[in-house]
Design an enzyme around this catalytic site. Sequence first.
Site, PDB file in Angstrom:
ATOM      1  N   GLY A 191       0.758  -1.233   0.014  1.00  0.00           N
ATOM      2  CA  GLY A 191      -0.062  -0.044   0.038  1.00  0.00           C
ATOM      3  C   GLY A 191       0.965   1.298   0.045  1.00  0.00           C
ATOM      4  O   GLY A 191       2.215   1.154  -0.481  1.00  0.00           O
ATOM      5  N   GLU A 213       5.846  -3.145   0.532  1.00  0.00           N
ATOM      6  CA  GLU A 213       5.561  -3.175  -0.999  1.00  0.00           C
ATOM      7  C   GLU A 213       4.696  -1.787  -0.982  1.00  0.00           C
ATOM      8  O   GLU A 213       3.724  -1.639  -1.075  1.00  0.00           O
ATOM      9  CB  GLU A 213       4.629  -4.341  -1.316  1.00  0.00           C
ATOM     10  N   CYS A 247       0.643  -0.105  -9.247  1.00  0.00           N
ATOM     11  CA  CYS A 247       1.968   0.232  -8.498  1.00  0.00           C
ATOM     12  C   CYS A 247       3.279   0.682  -9.315  1.00  0.00           C
ATOM     13  O   CYS A 247       3.857   1.447  -9.293  1.00  0.00           O
ATOM     14  CB  CYS A 247       2.299  -0.664  -7.252  1.00  0.00           C
TER      15      CYS A 247
END
Length: 437
Positions: A191, A213, A247
Amino acid sequence: MSSVLPQSTVVSQLRDTFESGRTRPLAWRLGQLTALRALLTENTEALREALRADLGKSATEADRYEIGYMIGDIDHTVRHLEQWLAPQPAAVPDRFAPAQAQVVREPLGVVLVIAPWNYPLQLALAPMMGALAAGNTVVVKPSELAPATSAALARLLPRYLDPQAVAVVEGAVPETTALLEQHFDHIFYTGNGTVGRIVMAAAVKHLTPVTLELGGKSPAVVEPGVDLAATARRIAVGKFLNAGQTCVAPDYVLAIGDTGAALEAELTDAVTALYGKDPENSPEYGRIINERHFDRLTALLADGRIVTGGGQDRSGRYLAPTVLADVAPDAPVMQEEIFGPVLPIINVPDVDAAIAFINDRDKPLALYAFTESEATKRRLTEETSSGAIAFGLPVSHLALPELPFGGVGASGMGRYHGEYSIDTFSHSKGILDKPIS
Ligand code: NAD
């Protein structure tokens, strides 16, 4: 295991299971992986439907990047797990001889996986799968911002996996905060960096190792002399996938020399080729997760000249694939990870300036470059730092199970995928065995 139990009860039951030794045998681990595979293949339509409800995700994207991705990950792990778990002999220096040494991987205990909303299936299941393959028990906390996927996981996981070894706890900040008070043996968080800091602070209390991450602004450097039409197509695919909520999406283009001007037309064509003239009606194009993010993203459109896109519908959470030119390097759109379908083009005169631009900012999760020059590839590799670097193809490096996936600096710490997941969720224990006489 039911998610309505208090968090402390959930964790202590999982700890009892772990301590019973039940999760250690290879056969149990492979059984869990096979059951997870069955969950995915027997409930594909329900999972697609959940992903469509949460993110307007197309069946193509759901199959390729969530369900299919997980099946590939499981198959790779099943194929190699026995070999990854085999004790590794270690050399013994002459002065200790006669003696033997080896390294064994032992499971850690109870693992907490906290997942985000953007790939709500993959990013909950991939770390969970790694933790189970390494012989741990797991609490999975899906994102409350993807409620349909969260509910599907809560319904299906206990049905397919060992309910004494896997628990799903649904909820938002209060539930996660209560979970973080418990003692885990590893916390795996995906997140944003703000919550990453909260997770890390909570982990301190129990000296729990964490994997974070996180995200960041991943640049796509484009050098003159490359095929700009092909470059634009690949950047557009990586950027506008999942409506930019990826991401490792290219966050912005760092266009060297005159490539920026030429890319304006090429990116416009690439968007049309992907989603047609009216992306709002394309079955392949996703939606923004919620109105808060929609408002944040539409505010960024004022930071440059709209080359293509800009169309929007708040009630449908639709924001067109948008390319922005004439963007100042200090504009708001260049301050934070965009995490949506807005692609600024920043012009720089040469490779030196591109490297300086990257190094002036937080270390990105990924760095992409489109260049035919081996010297430029070498310079970017050696003179910048990022979670990963990919030449000629954004996003796909994460689908190579032999590559570690993770960030560095502000983009995170720790890594997973393939054998790296086993490493993350195990303790590598050194063993020395010397005869007594
Ligand atoms: P999110 O809002 O879903 O939050 C992630 C998780 O944190 C959720 O489970 C949520 O319940 C929990 N959470 C939120 N606030 C909390 C708090 N105060 N205390 C404890 N837990 C809390 O997702 P997000 O953070 O908006 O996700 C987007 C970010 O994640 C982007 O920065 C993106 O780049 C990054 N990301 C990274 C990866 C990666 O693999 N590195 C993958 C996907 C997303």
